[in-house]
Design an enzyme around this catalytic site. Structure first.
Site, PDB file in Angstrom:
ATOM      1  N   THR A 247       0.865  -1.170   0.000  1.00 36.61           N
ATOM      2  CA  THR A 247       0.000   0.000   0.000  1.00 36.61           C
ATOM      3  C   THR A 247       0.906   1.225   0.000  1.00 36.61           C
ATOM      4  O   THR A 247       0.989   1.966   0.959  1.00 36.61           O
ATOM      5  CB  THR A 247      -0.931   0.020   1.228  1.00 36.61           C
ATOM      6  N   GLY A 248       1.697   1.405  -1.123  1.00 36.31           N
ATOM      7  CA  GLY A 248       2.535   2.590  -1.265  1.00 36.31           C
ATOM      8  C   GLY A 248       1.604   3.768  -1.157  1.00 36.31           C
ATOM      9  O   GLY A 248       0.756   3.962  -2.011  1.00 36.31           O
ATOM     10  N   THR A 249       1.718   4.543  -0.162  1.00 36.24           N
ATOM     11  CA  THR A 249       0.556   5.108   0.516  1.00 36.24           C
ATOM     12  C   THR A 249       0.772   6.521   0.993  1.00 36.24           C
ATOM     13  O   THR A 249       1.901   6.930   1.210  1.00 36.24           O
ATOM     14  CB  THR A 249       0.263   4.228   1.755  1.00 36.24           C
ATOM     15  N   THR A 250      -0.339   7.210   1.227  1.00 39.37           N
ATOM     16  CA  THR A 250      -0.335   8.393   2.094  1.00 39.37           C
ATOM     17  C   THR A 250      -1.454   8.212   3.114  1.00 39.37           C
ATOM     18  O   THR A 250      -2.615   8.046   2.736  1.00 39.37           O
ATOM     19  CB  THR A 250      -0.562   9.681   1.298  1.00 39.37           C
TER      20      THR A 250
ATOM     21  N   SER B 208       4.604   6.394   1.899  1.00 38.34           N
ATOM     22  CA  SER B 208       5.591   6.930   0.957  1.00 38.34           C
ATOM     23  C   SER B 208       5.288   8.358   0.542  1.00 38.34           C
ATOM     24  O   SER B 208       6.194   9.145   0.269  1.00 38.34           O
ATOM     25  CB  SER B 208       5.656   6.030  -0.283  1.00 38.34           C
TER      26      SER B 208
END
Length: 219
Positions: free
Chosen positions: A19-22, A149
């Site tokens: 879940t490359g995520t904010t 990220s």
């Protein structure tokens, strides 16, 4: 015909799903706002565009997930199970701090095996709205926190835009703007924005679609 170096269907099977995520959570007087983007990727492929990264731990306690999708969800599921038992034993809802400690302990115990960072936020009768960061087995309460990220792109914005004493609507706008800015810059963040507002009155879920996101001058 596949060009040299192009990813093949089989190559994605060895890529861990992230879940490359904010993710973000903000306290206000009487509750919290928790938000996230919705993109999930495996290597170069986007495998889910509308994944909800806000996972309930108890009635008025949520966590925001980042890192490996499977690892983060496993921690959330283990924590939710323990908190359900905790609530039955106490015959009352668990405290947000107790939930954060459960997540912290699981994260630390399996730190060599699981790659995940969870933000825990919620409301209880003792302390009201609370936000806790749990990275690497650490536990710290903050008025707001960000992760994933995409967070590296918005530290300057959130530090400048945060104001103590914001209303719930101002916190939702603050969270939406911050996540939108991160989605514009971070290739691993994208999709829609999920928002959860937690107060004594209950839990309010909102989804902000792509065409409803705020516009900024650099787009």
């Amino acid at each position: 015909m596949l060009r040299a170096g192009a990813p093949t269907a089989g190559s994605f099977r060895t890529k861990e799903v992230h879940t490359g995520t904010t993710i973000m959570a903000v306290e206000f007087d009487g509750g919290v706002v928790v938000g996230s983007d919705s993109r999930v990727s495996a290597g170069e492929a986007v495998v889910n565009r509308v994944f909800d990264k806000l996972s309930p731990l108890h009635q008025r306690i949520f966590c925001a997930l980042s890192g490996s999708a499977a690892d983060a969800q496993a921690i959330a599921d283990m924590a939710a199970y323990q908190l359900e038992l905790h609530g039955l034993e106490l015959e009352e809802p668990p405290l947000v701090l107790a939930a954060a400690n459960v997540v912290k302990n699981i994260s630390y115990k399996y730190r060599e095996d699981l790659l995940a960072h969870l933000i825990v936020a919620g409301w209880d009768q003792r302390e009201g709205g609370q936000v806790y960061g749990t990275m690497g087995g650490m536990l710290i309460r903050q008025p707001f926190t960000i992760g994933g990220s995409g967070s590296s792109y918005i530290y300057g914005y959130v530090d400048a835009a945060y104001k103590p004493g914001m209303t719930s609507e101002e916190c939702r706008r603050f969270t939406t703007n911050a996540i939108t800015l991160a989605m514009n810059r971070d290739g691993s963040s994208g999709g829609v924005i999920y928002l959860v507002t937690i107060t004594v009155a209950g839990v309010d879920h909102r989804v902000i679609l792509g065409d409803e996101l705020p516009k900024f001058y650099d787009e």
